[in-house]
Each structure stands twice: as C-alpha cells, then as structure tokens.
Design a protein around this motif. Structure first.
Motif, PDB file in Angstrom:
ATOM      1  N   LYS A  67     -49.495 -24.872  -7.581  1.00  0.00           N
ATOM      2  CA  LYS A  67     -50.193 -25.778  -8.485  1.00  0.00           C
ATOM      3  C   LYS A  67     -51.538 -26.105  -7.865  1.00  0.00           C
ATOM      4  CE  LYS A  67     -46.103 -27.566 -10.629  1.00  0.00           C
ATOM      5  NZ  LYS A  67     -45.406 -28.712 -11.168  1.00  0.00           N
ATOM      6  N   ASP A  97     -49.447 -30.932 -16.977  1.00  0.00           N
ATOM      7  CA  ASP A  97     -48.938 -31.038 -15.611  1.00  0.00           C
ATOM      8  C   ASP A  97     -49.975 -31.796 -14.793  1.00  0.00           C
ATOM      9  OD1 ASP A  97     -47.379 -30.754 -13.385  1.00  0.00           O
ATOM     10  OD2 ASP A  97     -47.634 -28.588 -13.183  1.00  0.00           O
ATOM     11  N   GLU A 129     -50.835 -24.142 -13.042  1.00  0.00           N
ATOM     12  CA  GLU A 129     -50.082 -23.174 -12.242  1.00  0.00           C
ATOM     13  C   GLU A 129     -50.905 -21.907 -12.071  1.00  0.00           C
ATOM     14  OE1 GLU A 129     -46.249 -22.503 -13.978  1.00  0.00           O
ATOM     15  OE2 GLU A 129     -45.450 -24.374 -13.175  1.00  0.00           O
TER      16      GLU A 129
END
Length: 186
Positions: A67, A97, A129
């Motif tokens: 990440k 995220d 990601e």
C-alpha cells in the motif's frame, strides 16, 4: 569445561542437547567398598564453551502487493463528551483505502482540572495498492541485510561466529535464503 564446583558430566568433544546437565551439583561420598554413601550438595559453577550450529532460513516473495500513499488527504473533526462522539460533517468522500492519524486533545480548566470532553482531529491519507516486483539482485540485497542483522544480534549477545554458509535461490514465486552458522558460545 572449567569446573570450579560440582562434577562435570560431559567432556570435550561430547555432543549435547538443550536441557542436558553439563555439571552436576552433587559430589558422591563413597565408602571404602566404592559404594555411594551420600551426596554432598554444592552450587555447581563452571565455565562451559560449546560449538553451536544455527540453521538460518528466510524468504521474500518475488512480487507482493504493497500500500502506497498517493498524496491525497483530508481532515475530519469530532468531539467526544463522555462516551458520546459527535462527528462534524465533512464534504470529502471517504477514500476506498486510507490510513487515519488521530490527534486527541482533552479540554481542561486551569492546569489540573480536566473535563471528560475531547477534541479529535483525524487526518485521512489515501492509499493505493501497488504490485512490487523484486529482482534477484534486490532480493539478495534485502535478504542479506536481514541476515547481517541476525549475525549482529548474535554478536551483541557475546556469540563468536566461526563460519557461515548461506545461499539464496529462487523456488517458484519466492526467494529463499538458507544455510548454517557455526558459532562458539560460553
């Protein structure tokens, strides 16, 4: 083994396992006919040096999902009174995220009279990601660094390293570092 008190149970060259008694704390008192009459108990005291072989293993995937921060962020604010939390409205859509960093400040009157009221600021940082691939050279560098950190930890604990035999190879989708380390320990 240099024994100051007690009876040595092993000699140079013997192979021993963890938990095995090396110096016994009881002297046998024998009769004239060589039978044990009783034991004299002492506090066993000896300097013992031994050669120890450590097995080393470590792995690193050829590729992994990590990440990564995108640089986008926003702040949200709330108040907490006792167990009740009141969220101030934000006009920013939540990230799919994210990572949140909270800063909490308790309200107080004077220097030492604290109220059960908290102001909370949360910084939301967007994460995405990303697939990270490791080349053989990069994997060797990362695994070698972890190996040298392991050796440094052994040396900090007073272990003398005699030899090391470690290799790295690729097995399918992982890089595999393995081998043995010969040491001398007290």
């Amino acid at each position: 083994i240099i024994t100051r008190a007690g009876v040595p149970k092993v000699v140079k060259g013997n192979s021993v396992k963890k938990g095995e008694i090396l110096v016994q704390s009881a002297y046998p008192i024998v009769n004239d006919d060589e039978t044990v009459n009783q034991y004299l108990t002492v506090c066993a005291d000896a300097d013992v040096k031994g050669y120890v072989t450590y097995t080393y293993e470590d792995t690193l995937p050829v590729s992994e999902i990590i990440k990564e921060k995108t640089g986008n962020k926003y702040n949200s604010y709330s108040f907490q009174i006792g167990n009740t939390k009141i969220q101030c409205p934000t006009f920013q859509a939540a990230y799919e995220d994210s990572q949140a960093i909270s800063k909490v400040k308790q309200i107080h009157i004077l220097d030492n009279f604290y109220l059960p009221v908290f102001m909370i600021k949360e910084e939301h940082i967007e994460l995405k990601e990303k697939t990270k691939n490791y080349s053989k050279n990069m994997a060797k560098k990362l695994l070698s660094q972890k190996f040298f950190d392991f050796l440094e930890e052994l040396e900090e604990n007073g272990v003398l390293i005699i030899s090391k035999n470690v290799i790295m190879e690729r097995k399918g989708e992982i890089y595999y570092m393995h081998g043995t380390i010969q040491t001398c320990e007290e």
